[in-house]
Write a protein that holds these residues in place. Structure first.
Motif, PDB file in Angstrom:
ATOM      1  N   MET A   1      22.059  18.397 -34.272  1.00  0.00           N
ATOM      2  CA  MET A   1      22.556  17.011 -34.157  1.00  0.00           C
ATOM      3  C   MET A   1      23.153  16.783 -32.777  1.00  0.00           C
ATOM      4  SD  MET A   1      22.206  14.811 -36.590  1.00  0.00           S
ATOM      5  CE  MET A   1      23.594  13.661 -36.442  1.00  0.00           C
ATOM      6  N   CYS A   2      22.829  15.657 -32.189  1.00  0.00           N
ATOM      7  CA  CYS A   2      23.449  15.326 -30.909  1.00  0.00           C
ATOM      8  C   CYS A   2      24.853  14.772 -31.149  1.00  0.00           C
ATOM      9  CB  CYS A   2      22.597  14.314 -30.148  1.00  0.00           C
ATOM     10  SG  CYS A   2      22.595  12.672 -30.864  1.00  0.00           S
ATOM     11  N   GLU A   3      25.620  14.691 -30.072  1.00  0.00           N
ATOM     12  CA  GLU A   3      27.017  14.269 -30.185  1.00  0.00           C
ATOM     13  C   GLU A   3      27.228  12.792 -29.869  1.00  0.00           C
ATOM     14  OE1 GLU A   3      30.025  17.369 -28.628  1.00  0.00           O
ATOM     15  OE2 GLU A   3      28.389  17.373 -27.190  1.00  0.00           O
ATOM     16  N   CYS A   4      26.161  12.095 -29.480  1.00  0.00           N
ATOM     17  CA  CYS A   4      26.336  10.749 -28.901  1.00  0.00           C
ATOM     18  C   CYS A   4      27.245   9.850 -29.731  1.00  0.00           C
ATOM     19  CB  CYS A   4      24.976  10.080 -28.746  1.00  0.00           C
ATOM     20  SG  CYS A   4      23.900  10.913 -27.570  1.00  0.00           S
ATOM     21  N   LYS A   5      27.013   9.826 -31.027  1.00  0.00           N
ATOM     22  CA  LYS A   5      27.753   8.886 -31.862  1.00  0.00           C
ATOM     23  C   LYS A   5      29.248   9.180 -31.893  1.00  0.00           C
ATOM     24  CE  LYS A   5      24.414   6.222 -33.543  1.00  0.00           C
ATOM     25  NZ  LYS A   5      23.775   6.005 -32.209  1.00  0.00           N
ATOM     26  N   SER A   6      29.606  10.436 -31.694  1.00  0.00           N
ATOM     27  CA  SER A   6      31.024  10.804 -31.800  1.00  0.00           C
ATOM     28  C   SER A   6      31.741  10.755 -30.459  1.00  0.00           C
ATOM     29  CB  SER A   6      31.151  12.202 -32.412  1.00  0.00           C
ATOM     30  OG  SER A   6      30.545  13.155 -31.570  1.00  0.00           O
ATOM     31  N   LEU A   7      30.994  10.531 -29.380  1.00  0.00           N
ATOM     32  CA  LEU A   7      31.623  10.528 -28.058  1.00  0.00           C
ATOM     33  C   LEU A   7      32.134   9.137 -27.699  1.00  0.00           C
ATOM     34  CD1 LEU A   7      29.001  12.660 -26.114  1.00  0.00           C
ATOM     35  CD2 LEU A   7      31.303  13.376 -26.766  1.00  0.00           C
ATOM     36  N   PRO A   8      33.247   9.064 -26.959  1.00  0.00           N
ATOM     37  CA  PRO A   8      33.697   7.751 -26.475  1.00  0.00           C
ATOM     38  C   PRO A   8      32.703   7.168 -25.473  1.00  0.00           C
ATOM     39  CG  PRO A   8      35.040   9.508 -25.530  1.00  0.00           C
ATOM     40  CD  PRO A   8      34.129  10.156 -26.536  1.00  0.00           C
ATOM     41  N   ASP A   9      32.734   5.842 -25.312  1.00  0.00           N
ATOM     42  CA  ASP A   9      31.784   5.168 -24.419  1.00  0.00           C
ATOM     43  C   ASP A   9      31.895   5.663 -22.983  1.00  0.00           C
ATOM     44  OD1 ASP A   9      30.918   3.757 -26.564  1.00  0.00           O
ATOM     45  OD2 ASP A   9      31.906   1.878 -26.024  1.00  0.00           O
ATOM     46  N   VAL A  10      33.084   6.133 -22.638  1.00  0.00           N
ATOM     47  CA  VAL A  10      33.284   6.752 -21.329  1.00  0.00           C
ATOM     48  C   VAL A  10      33.772   8.170 -21.581  1.00  0.00           C
ATOM     49  CG1 VAL A  10      34.518   6.652 -19.142  1.00  0.00           C
ATOM     50  CG2 VAL A  10      33.840   4.535 -20.278  1.00  0.00           C
ATOM     51  N   THR A  11      32.938   9.140 -21.237  1.00  0.00           N
ATOM     52  CA  THR A  11      33.221  10.534 -21.560  1.00  0.00           C
ATOM     53  C   THR A  11      33.349  11.350 -20.286  1.00  0.00           C
ATOM     54  OG1 THR A  11      31.993  10.378 -23.644  1.00  0.00           O
ATOM     55  CG2 THR A  11      32.313  12.579 -22.732  1.00  0.00           C
ATOM     56  N   GLU A  12      34.434  12.092 -20.180  1.00  0.00           N
ATOM     57  CA  GLU A  12      34.621  12.958 -19.021  1.00  0.00           C
ATOM     58  C   GLU A  12      33.629  14.116 -19.077  1.00  0.00           C
ATOM     59  OE1 GLU A  12      37.172  13.100 -16.630  1.00  0.00           O
ATOM     60  OE2 GLU A  12      38.662  11.642 -17.332  1.00  0.00           O
ATOM     61  N   ILE A  13      32.986  14.378 -17.967  1.00  0.00           N
ATOM     62  CA  ILE A  13      32.088  15.531 -17.930  1.00  0.00           C
ATOM     63  C   ILE A  13      32.539  16.507 -16.836  1.00  0.00           C
ATOM     64  CG2 ILE A  13      30.104  14.368 -18.923  1.00  0.00           C
ATOM     65  CD1 ILE A  13      29.026  13.914 -16.123  1.00  0.00           C
ATOM     66  N   ALA A  14      33.811  16.396 -16.477  1.00  0.00           N
ATOM     67  CA  ALA A  14      34.305  17.182 -15.345  1.00  0.00           C
ATOM     68  C   ALA A  14      34.777  18.575 -15.747  1.00  0.00           C
ATOM     69  CB  ALA A  14      35.448  16.440 -14.652  1.00  0.00           C
ATOM     70  N   VAL A  50      26.193  12.665 -11.190  1.00  0.00           N
ATOM     71  CA  VAL A  50      25.568  13.956 -10.919  1.00  0.00           C
ATOM     72  C   VAL A  50      26.218  14.621  -9.707  1.00  0.00           C
ATOM     73  CG1 VAL A  50      23.337  13.522 -11.978  1.00  0.00           C
ATOM     74  CG2 VAL A  50      23.737  12.779  -9.634  1.00  0.00           C
ATOM     75  N   GLY A  51      26.350  15.926  -9.799  1.00  0.00           N
ATOM     76  CA  GLY A  51      26.757  16.726  -8.661  1.00  0.00           C
ATOM     77  C   GLY A  51      28.235  16.743  -8.356  1.00  0.00           C
ATOM     78  N   ARG A  52      29.052  16.043  -9.105  1.00  0.00           N
ATOM     79  CA  ARG A  52      30.477  16.028  -8.790  1.00  0.00           C
ATOM     80  C   ARG A  52      31.318  15.824 -10.029  1.00  0.00           C
ATOM     81  NH1 ARG A  52      31.401  10.211  -8.310  1.00  0.00           N
ATOM     82  NH2 ARG A  52      29.384   9.222  -8.189  1.00  0.00           N
ATOM     83  N   GLY A  53      30.890  16.388 -11.152  1.00  0.00           N
ATOM     84  CA  GLY A  53      31.645  16.152 -12.373  1.00  0.00           C
ATOM     85  C   GLY A  53      31.633  14.680 -12.680  1.00  0.00           C
ATOM     86  N   GLY A  54      32.775  14.148 -13.083  1.00  0.00           N
ATOM     87  CA  GLY A  54      32.841  12.706 -13.232  1.00  0.00           C
ATOM     88  C   GLY A  54      32.704  12.234 -14.659  1.00  0.00           C
ATOM     89  N   LEU A  55      31.931  11.158 -14.824  1.00  0.00           N
ATOM     90  CA  LEU A  55      31.902  10.471 -16.103  1.00  0.00           C
ATOM     91  C   LEU A  55      30.481  10.299 -16.607  1.00  0.00           C
ATOM     92  CD1 LEU A  55      34.374   7.516 -15.372  1.00  0.00           C
ATOM     93  CD2 LEU A  55      34.897   9.685 -16.494  1.00  0.00           C
ATOM     94  N   ALA A  56      30.387  10.267 -17.912  1.00  0.00           N
ATOM     95  CA  ALA A  56      29.192   9.766 -18.578  1.00  0.00           C
ATOM     96  C   ALA A  56      29.580   8.437 -19.222  1.00  0.00           C
ATOM     97  CB  ALA A  56      28.704  10.744 -19.636  1.00  0.00           C
ATOM     98  N   ILE A  57      28.808   7.411 -18.958  1.00  0.00           N
ATOM     99  CA  ILE A  57      29.123   6.072 -19.463  1.00  0.00           C
ATOM    100  C   ILE A  57      27.960   5.596 -20.326  1.00  0.00           C
ATOM    101  CG2 ILE A  57      29.645   3.688 -18.837  1.00  0.00           C
ATOM    102  CD1 ILE A  57      30.673   4.798 -16.123  1.00  0.00           C
ATOM    103  N   ARG A  58      28.277   5.214 -21.557  1.00  0.00           N
ATOM    104  CA  ARG A  58      27.239   4.746 -22.474  1.00  0.00           C
ATOM    105  C   ARG A  58      26.645   3.440 -21.943  1.00  0.00           C
ATOM    106  NH1 ARG A  58      27.269   6.283 -27.848  1.00  0.00           N
ATOM    107  NH2 ARG A  58      29.523   6.575 -27.779  1.00  0.00           N
ATOM    108  N   VAL A  59      25.317   3.361 -21.933  1.00  0.00           N
ATOM    109  CA  VAL A  59      24.621   2.168 -21.438  1.00  0.00           C
ATOM    110  C   VAL A  59      23.907   1.516 -22.618  1.00  0.00           C
ATOM    111  CG1 VAL A  59      22.798   1.320 -19.915  1.00  0.00           C
ATOM    112  CG2 VAL A  59      24.312   3.149 -19.136  1.00  0.00           C
ATOM    113  N   ASN A  60      24.346   0.319 -22.953  1.00  0.00           N
ATOM    114  CA  ASN A  60      23.773  -0.357 -24.118  1.00  0.00           C
ATOM    115  C   ASN A  60      22.529  -1.170 -23.786  1.00  0.00           C
ATOM    116  OD1 ASN A  60      25.720   0.570 -25.997  1.00  0.00           O
ATOM    117  ND2 ASN A  60      27.178  -0.916 -25.187  1.00  0.00           N
ATOM    118  N   GLU A  61      22.375  -1.511 -22.497  1.00  0.00           N
ATOM    119  CA  GLU A  61      21.222  -2.313 -22.095  1.00  0.00           C
ATOM    120  C   GLU A  61      20.474  -1.600 -20.968  1.00  0.00           C
ATOM    121  OE1 GLU A  61      22.796  -6.146 -21.151  1.00  0.00           O
ATOM    122  OE2 GLU A  61      23.380  -6.558 -23.224  1.00  0.00           O
ATOM    123  N   PRO A  62      19.736  -0.556 -21.322  1.00  0.00           N
ATOM    124  CA  PRO A  62      19.080   0.256 -20.280  1.00  0.00           C
ATOM    125  C   PRO A  62      18.081  -0.540 -19.451  1.00  0.00           C
ATOM    126  CG  PRO A  62      18.305   0.855 -22.479  1.00  0.00           C
ATOM    127  CD  PRO A  62      19.488  -0.041 -22.669  1.00  0.00           C
TER     128      PRO A  62
END
Ligand SMILES: [Zn+2]
Ligand SMILES: [Zn+2]
Length: 119
Positions: A1-14, A50-62
């Protein structure tokens, strides 16, 4: 199972134990220092720094990601990082916004690179 549904819309990936958005994701677009990736399992889209840690941000309108403004999400993340806003007004002349907790300036004047006020 992927984690997408349980992650906040802005997720730290640092951090070491944060999700990487690598395994199970397909890169479907990129610009400057960010990539748009789609989860192969649930089909959700995320913008990844990419390349500097940072954030993953959910995109609702790709489909309109090329015009996606990530500054509000980054700004909110920065406000949360500071523990929110505090009483009073920004020290910037003529600005009556509330300052960040522990700081003299409001988010827009503390982080002008994240602000959309000057657009
Ligand atoms: Zn997913
Ligand atoms: Zn201000």
């Amino acid at each position: 199972m992927c984690e997408c549904k349980s992650l906040p819309d802005v997720t730290e990936i640092a951090w070491d134990d944060s999700p990487t958005f690598d395994d199970g994701f397909t890169m479907v677009g990129n610009r400057q220092d960010v990539e748009l990736r789609r989860c192969e399992e649930c089909g959700e889209y995320w913008q990844i720094d990419v390349g500097r840690g940072g954030l993953a941000i959910r995109v609702n309108e790709p489909e309109s990601w090329s015009e996606f403004d990530d500054r509000p999400a980054r700004m909110q993340n920065m406000i949360d990082f500071h523990g929110g806003l505090t009483e009073g007004t920004c020290a910037w002349a003529g600005c009556d916004r509330q300052p960040l907790r522990g700081m003299a300036l409001c988010p827009h004047h503390a982080y002008p690179m994240l602000s959309w006020l000057s657009d």
